[in-house]
Design an enzyme around this catalytic site. Structure first.
Site, PDB file in Angstrom:
ATOM      1  N   HIS A 285       0.848  -1.230   0.218  1.00  0.00           N
ATOM      2  CA  HIS A 285      -0.082  -0.182  -0.089  1.00  0.00           C
ATOM      3  C   HIS A 285       0.972   1.187  -0.005  1.00  0.00           C
ATOM      4  O   HIS A 285       0.421   2.219  -0.391  1.00  0.00           O
ATOM      5  CB  HIS A 285      -0.836  -0.080   1.237  1.00  0.00           C
ATOM      6  CG  HIS A 285      -2.017   1.052   1.330  1.00  0.00           C
ATOM      7  ND1 HIS A 285      -2.036   2.247   1.804  1.00  0.00           N
ATOM      8  CD2 HIS A 285      -3.386   0.922   0.460  1.00  0.00           C
ATOM      9  CE1 HIS A 285      -3.130   2.779   1.565  1.00  0.00           C
ATOM     10  NE2 HIS A 285      -3.847   2.331   0.766  1.00  0.00           N
ATOM     11  N   CYS A 286       1.789   0.998   0.610  1.00  0.00           N
ATOM     12  CA  CYS A 286       2.881   2.530   0.791  1.00  0.00           C
ATOM     13  C   CYS A 286       3.536   2.783  -0.341  1.00  0.00           C
ATOM     14  O   CYS A 286       3.866   3.882  -0.576  1.00  0.00           O
ATOM     15  CB  CYS A 286       4.065   2.239   1.879  1.00  0.00           C
ATOM     16  SG  CYS A 286       3.603   1.478   3.492  1.00  0.00           S
ATOM     17  N   ILE A 287       3.741   2.193  -1.546  1.00  0.00           N
ATOM     18  CA  ILE A 287       4.594   2.296  -2.802  1.00  0.00           C
ATOM     19  C   ILE A 287       3.330   2.548  -3.801  1.00  0.00           C
ATOM     20  O   ILE A 287       3.985   2.750  -4.971  1.00  0.00           O
ATOM     21  CB  ILE A 287       5.495   1.027  -2.997  1.00  0.00           C
ATOM     22  CG1 ILE A 287       4.785  -0.044  -3.467  1.00  0.00           C
ATOM     23  CG2 ILE A 287       6.544   0.826  -1.749  1.00  0.00           C
ATOM     24  CD1 ILE A 287       5.761  -1.143  -4.163  1.00  0.00           C
TER      25      ILE A 287
END
Length: 344
Positions: A333-335
């Site tokens: 989700h972070c990237i």
């Protein structure tokens, strides 16, 4: 204007990412760097099976990106330092009063509180760059915030963390009321559910100080997926007990108590750096699918896919090994950052 951030489950036009470049985040050795490149590439290819992917690529990585990504992924050349697109890129919003209009919130990004190690000034320009590329109206904000620090249900509810939005390294003069007012203006959040903190590892030197997107997400209005650490030997066992207790006291924008669905952590408790923050909550919902974090624990990975497919009916969960991502400070989700589809 009445901007609203759609739920991640709303249809997507594409997913945005940033290709890694050499530096402290990618790794010091050749093997570490290759592992990082491969991890970002694997996520991109997994997402591309469901929807288009656009990748911002630093000029120094042009040839490598072309070789690894192939022709099926759009590449946009621009300077890159950090490559966590969720955090430094735009948060997309729509205007229900003007169908077909896309907005892009440009938060202030200072590398998760301006730590000495972080290189962020180049990537902090990506929100404006991407907004122009896709024809989105820029929604400029003075709030220091990251996309990984919020989760919404698309109906007015937002999840936030006291140690992120109220972090004195980010917003030294903010209080809850000021943060909530800005979230209402920029993403249409009328109700904020405040978590007291994040996972233990996230407070290390290279952590975000409590991002919500490894702790909890709203899979559908009224239902929340919550990280669970069943092993009392891990400090997050108690951390999550406290977070759950806090969530149980709060209501969403429609006045509902949230139904909580546990997403149990994998069995691994530690790596070479200490207690891990491996979390299946850090997945990406895409058109027709869910890109799930994998941690080399076949039983736990399979169980997570089952929970995710039940939480997102009609979507197929696909696992991508996220251990190289978490070793660098984040997850799938972070990237990634979804761009919602709007009628043109």
């Amino acid at each position: 204007m009445a901007w609203r951030m759609p739920a991640e489950t709303a249809p997507h036009e594409r997913t945005w990412m940033a290709f890694p470049r050499e530096g402290i985040t990618l790794g010091e050795s050749a093997a570490e760097r290759e592992e990082g490149y491969a991890a970002w590439t694997a996520v991109a290819h997994a997402v591309a099976e469901f929807e288009p992917v656009a990748m911002v690529v630093d000029p120094s990585e042009r040839e490598r990106a072309a070789r690894m990504l192939g022709t099926g992924i759009q590449q946009v050349e621009a300077p890159v330092d950090e490559f966590w697109m969720r955090d430094h890129g735009p948060t997309f919003v729509v205007d229900d009063e003007r169908p077909g209009v896309l907005g892009a919130v440009d938060w202030v990004f200072n590398g998760w509180g301006a730590p000495e190690w972080s290189e962020w000034r180049k990537s902090a320009e990506h929100a404006r760059l991407i907004a122009e590329l896709v024809g989105a109206e820029l929604v400029s904000s003075l709030l220091v915030n990251e996309g990984g620090g919020i989760h919404v249900d698309g109906e007015g509810t937002v999840l936030v963390t006291e140690t992120v939005q109220l972090d004195p390294r980010r917003n030294p003069y903010a209080d809850r009321a000021r943060v909530e007012a800005e979230l209402a203006r920029t993403i249409g959040a009328t109700t904020a559910i405040w978590l007291p903190r994040g996972l233990t590892r996230d407070y290390d030197e290279f952590g975000t100080n409590g991002h919500v997107d490894i702790v909890a997400t709203i899979s559908s209005p009224g239902r929340l997926l919550l990280h669970a650490q069943p092993d009392p030997g891990h400090p997050d066992h108690e951390v999550m007990r406290g977070i759950r207790a806090e969530i149980e006291t709060q209501t969403d924008a429609s006045g509902r108590r949230l139904e909580i669905v546990d997403l149990p952590a994998p069995s691994t408790l530690r790596d070479d750096e200490g207690f891990v923050d491996w979390s299946y909550v850090n997945h990406l919902v895409v058109n027709g699918g869910v890109i799930a974090c994998g941690f080399g624990d076949e039983r736990a990975d399979a169980a997570a896919r089952e929970i995710l497919e039940a939480a997102y009916p009609g979507r197929r969960a696909v696992t991508v090994d996220a251990r190289p991502l978490f070793a660098r400070g984040g997850g799938i989700h972070c990237i990634t950052q979804q761009q919602p589809a709007v009628a043109r």
